[in-house]
Design an enzyme around this catalytic site. Structure first.
Site, PDB file in Angstrom:
ATOM      1  N   CYS A 157      -7.396  -1.080   8.849  1.00 10.54           N
ATOM      2  CA  CYS A 157      -5.958  -0.787   8.139  1.00 10.54           C
ATOM      3  C   CYS A 157      -5.396   0.526   7.548  1.00 10.54           C
ATOM      4  O   CYS A 157      -4.640   0.924   7.652  1.00 10.54           O
ATOM      5  CB  CYS A 157      -5.880  -1.975   7.004  1.00 10.54           C
ATOM      6  SG  CYS A 157      -5.924  -3.723   7.483  1.00 10.54           S
ATOM      7  N   HIS A 207      -0.606  -5.618   2.904  1.00  5.71           N
ATOM      8  CA  HIS A 207      -1.722  -6.370   3.208  1.00  5.71           C
ATOM      9  C   HIS A 207      -1.536  -7.904   2.706  1.00  5.71           C
ATOM     10  O   HIS A 207      -0.892  -7.954   1.750  1.00  5.71           O
ATOM     11  CB  HIS A 207      -2.993  -5.912   2.295  1.00  5.71           C
ATOM     12  CG  HIS A 207      -4.183  -5.079   2.954  1.00  5.71           C
ATOM     13  ND1 HIS A 207      -4.085  -3.958   2.576  1.00  5.71           N
ATOM     14  CD2 HIS A 207      -4.836  -5.236   4.139  1.00  5.71           C
ATOM     15  CE1 HIS A 207      -5.236  -3.373   3.284  1.00  5.71           C
ATOM     16  NE2 HIS A 207      -5.564  -4.099   4.325  1.00  5.71           N
ATOM     17  N   GLU A 224       0.945  -1.179  -0.045  1.00  5.35           N
ATOM     18  CA  GLU A 224       0.124  -0.002   0.016  1.00  5.35           C
ATOM     19  C   GLU A 224       0.825   1.505   0.055  1.00  5.35           C
ATOM     20  O   GLU A 224       1.649   1.513   0.954  1.00  5.35           O
ATOM     21  CB  GLU A 224      -0.931   0.017   1.161  1.00  5.35           C
ATOM     22  CG  GLU A 224      -1.908  -1.323   1.456  1.00  5.35           C
ATOM     23  CD  GLU A 224      -3.116  -1.216   0.464  1.00  5.35           C
ATOM     24  OE1 GLU A 224      -3.159  -0.463  -0.375  1.00  5.35           O
ATOM     25  OE2 GLU A 224      -3.633  -2.354   0.335  1.00  5.35           O
TER      26      GLU A 224
END
Length: 155
Positions: free
Chosen positions: A103, A122, A41
């Protein structure tokens, strides 16, 4: 450290990590239940947190940091990491959207308190193909590459 699936408590823990430990980099790992790959991410988003957490709470105004920027990019170039890192047996994917739940909320808070020196990965659920040992080794490879980027920044 395992963070709770509660917005405010997770944010407090992240703040504590940055103020007490003062790390060079904080790497967060979260479960993506439907993922079949490891997802790197790039950024955290400040707004849009409407789903209730495990305690039934939502952040005020659906926001992580009331006067914070709309999004914060990681100092780690996840696209470069994605292009230059491979782990045999699993795909690695680049993403600019960690979702709008704990998250992404945690990631944004860490990027905010750590001035961009945070990363979020993730991971898929454990299975007969993705074992804890396999995932641990894959994360070691990825985090090692992140630390190399941190070293280049310091030079």
């Amino acid at each position: 450290m395992q963070l709770p699936v509660v917005y405010q408590k997770a944010k407090e823990q992240v703040f504590k990590i940055w103020t007490t430990l003062q790390p060079l980099l904080t790497v967060h790992v979260g479960l993506a239940p439907s993922a079949k790959a490891i997802i790197l991410e790039q950024c955290g988003k400040n707004k849009g947190y409407r789903e209730a957490d495990a305690g039934g709470s939502r952040p005020e105004g659906g926001c992580c940091v009331l006067d914070g920027p709309e999004k914060i990019e990681s100092a780690i170039n996840m696209k470069t990491l994605w292009k230059n890192t491979s782990v045999e047996g699993i795909d690695i994917i680049f993403s600019r959207d960690a979702g709008r739940y704990i998250c992404d909320y945690t990631y944004y808070a860490s990027l905010y308190y750590g001035k961009g020196r945070a990363a979020f990965i993730h991971v898929p659920p454990l299975s007969q193909w993705v074992t804890a040992d396999f995932l641990g080794k894959a994360l070691q490879i990825i985090i090692s590459e992140m630390l190399k980027q941190c070293g280049k920044e310091r030079e």
